[in-house]
Design a protein around this motif. Structure first.
Motif, PDB file in Angstrom:
ATOM      1  N   MET A   5       0.837  -1.205   0.000  1.00  0.00           N
ATOM      2  CA  MET A   5       0.000   0.000   0.000  1.00  0.00           C
ATOM      3  C   MET A   5       0.872   1.255   0.000  1.00  0.00           C
ATOM      4  O   MET A   5       0.569   2.214  -0.704  1.00  0.00           O
ATOM      5  CB  MET A   5      -0.942   0.009   1.213  1.00  0.00           C
ATOM      6  CG  MET A   5      -2.053  -1.013   1.131  1.00  0.00           C
ATOM      7  SD  MET A   5      -3.115  -0.769  -0.309  1.00  0.00           S
ATOM      8  CE  MET A   5      -3.894   0.756   0.103  1.00  0.00           C
ATOM      9  N   ARG A   6       1.959   1.236   0.770  1.00  0.00           N
ATOM     10  CA  ARG A   6       2.879   2.385   0.766  1.00  0.00           C
ATOM     11  C   ARG A   6       3.504   2.565  -0.614  1.00  0.00           C
ATOM     12  O   ARG A   6       3.667   3.683  -1.087  1.00  0.00           O
ATOM     13  CB  ARG A   6       3.952   2.216   1.835  1.00  0.00           C
ATOM     14  CG  ARG A   6       3.496   2.623   3.221  1.00  0.00           C
ATOM     15  CD  ARG A   6       4.660   2.702   4.194  1.00  0.00           C
ATOM     16  NE  ARG A   6       5.179   1.401   4.561  1.00  0.00           N
ATOM     17  CZ  ARG A   6       4.650   0.595   5.478  1.00  0.00           C
ATOM     18  NH1 ARG A   6       3.583   0.973   6.135  1.00  0.00           N
ATOM     19  NH2 ARG A   6       5.192  -0.577   5.739  1.00  0.00           N
ATOM     20  N   LEU A   8       2.167   1.682  -3.491  1.00  0.00           N
ATOM     21  CA  LEU A   8       1.138   2.213  -4.396  1.00  0.00           C
ATOM     22  C   LEU A   8       0.909   3.702  -4.162  1.00  0.00           C
ATOM     23  O   LEU A   8       0.735   4.467  -5.107  1.00  0.00           O
ATOM     24  CB  LEU A   8      -0.171   1.440  -4.234  1.00  0.00           C
ATOM     25  CG  LEU A   8      -0.171   0.025  -4.779  1.00  0.00           C
ATOM     26  CD1 LEU A   8      -1.468  -0.687  -4.400  1.00  0.00           C
ATOM     27  CD2 LEU A   8       0.027   0.013  -6.285  1.00  0.00           C
ATOM     28  N   THR A   9       0.945   4.121  -2.905  1.00  0.00           N
ATOM     29  CA  THR A   9       0.785   5.539  -2.588  1.00  0.00           C
ATOM     30  C   THR A   9       1.948   6.343  -3.159  1.00  0.00           C
ATOM     31  O   THR A   9       1.746   7.408  -3.754  1.00  0.00           O
ATOM     32  CB  THR A   9       0.687   5.734  -1.063  1.00  0.00           C
ATOM     33  OG1 THR A   9      -0.442   4.993  -0.580  1.00  0.00           O
ATOM     34  CG2 THR A   9       0.522   7.197  -0.704  1.00  0.00           C
ATOM     35  N   ALA A  10       3.156   5.831  -3.007  1.00  0.00           N
ATOM     36  CA  ALA A  10       4.330   6.516  -3.561  1.00  0.00           C
ATOM     37  C   ALA A  10       4.264   6.546  -5.083  1.00  0.00           C
ATOM     38  O   ALA A  10       4.596   7.564  -5.705  1.00  0.00           O
ATOM     39  CB  ALA A  10       5.614   5.825  -3.097  1.00  0.00           C
ATOM     40  N   ASP A  11       3.826   5.436  -5.685  1.00  0.00           N
ATOM     41  CA  ASP A  11       3.682   5.387  -7.146  1.00  0.00           C
ATOM     42  C   ASP A  11       2.676   6.424  -7.623  1.00  0.00           C
ATOM     43  O   ASP A  11       2.900   7.106  -8.626  1.00  0.00           O
ATOM     44  CB  ASP A  11       3.243   3.994  -7.610  1.00  0.00           C
ATOM     45  CG  ASP A  11       4.325   2.946  -7.480  1.00  0.00           C
ATOM     46  OD1 ASP A  11       5.507   3.320  -7.278  1.00  0.00           O
ATOM     47  OD2 ASP A  11       3.991   1.745  -7.577  1.00  0.00           O
ATOM     48  N   THR A  12       1.575   6.539  -6.900  1.00  0.00           N
ATOM     49  CA  THR A  12       0.544   7.513  -7.262  1.00  0.00           C
ATOM     50  C   THR A  12       1.110   8.932  -7.226  1.00  0.00           C
ATOM     51  O   THR A  12       0.865   9.731  -8.131  1.00  0.00           O
ATOM     52  CB  THR A  12      -0.660   7.408  -6.309  1.00  0.00           C
ATOM     53  OG1 THR A  12      -1.200   6.086  -6.391  1.00  0.00           O
ATOM     54  CG2 THR A  12      -1.736   8.416  -6.656  1.00  0.00           C
ATOM     55  N   GLN A  13       1.874   9.230  -6.207  1.00  0.00           N
ATOM     56  CA  GLN A  13       2.486  10.553  -6.091  1.00  0.00           C
ATOM     57  C   GLN A  13       3.459  10.809  -7.239  1.00  0.00           C
ATOM     58  O   GLN A  13       3.483  11.894  -7.816  1.00  0.00           O
ATOM     59  CB  GLN A  13       3.199  10.697  -4.740  1.00  0.00           C
ATOM     60  CG  GLN A  13       3.808  12.061  -4.512  1.00  0.00           C
ATOM     61  CD  GLN A  13       2.778  13.173  -4.501  1.00  0.00           C
ATOM     62  OE1 GLN A  13       1.638  12.986  -4.083  1.00  0.00           O
ATOM     63  NE2 GLN A  13       3.159  14.347  -4.968  1.00  0.00           N
TER      64      GLN A  13
END
Length: 97
Positions: A5-6, A8-13
């Motif tokens: 999840m971390r 994916l969050t970093a990828d989104t950013q």
């Protein structure tokens, strides 16, 4: 799972930052109108003086075509970067039926 999840969050950013920096161009079919889009906003609209030799309907169509091309390229840009994330989310969903 929390690590993923971390990630994916970093990828989104990163995708958002890439999109904000990307300069996407659109060109009319006759080449007389050029647009530059950055972060989803039209930054410049250049109209070649030769375009003024046509009627307003032709010019409007050329502007719209250039804008549409830039929109399509923006969508392709985002799709190319988000597909791996979508695949990862789909994999995670399989873990929790």
């Amino acid at each position: 799972m929390a690590d993923r999840m971390r990630e994916l969050t970093a990828d989104t950013q990163r995708i958002r930052e890439d999109f904000d920096r990307a300069e996407i161009r659109g060109l009319s079919p006759d080449g007389t109108v050029r647009v530059l889009v950055k972060a989803g906003r039209v930054i410049t609209l250049d109209i070649d003086p030769a375009a003024m030799n046509h009627d307003n309907v032709h010019l409007a169509n050329q502007v719209l075509a250039a804008l549409r091309q830039a929109e399509e390229q923006s969508a392709q840009f985002l799709a190319s970067r988000t597909t791996p994330m979508v695949d990862a989310v789909d994999e995670m969903r399989k873990l929790f039926p």
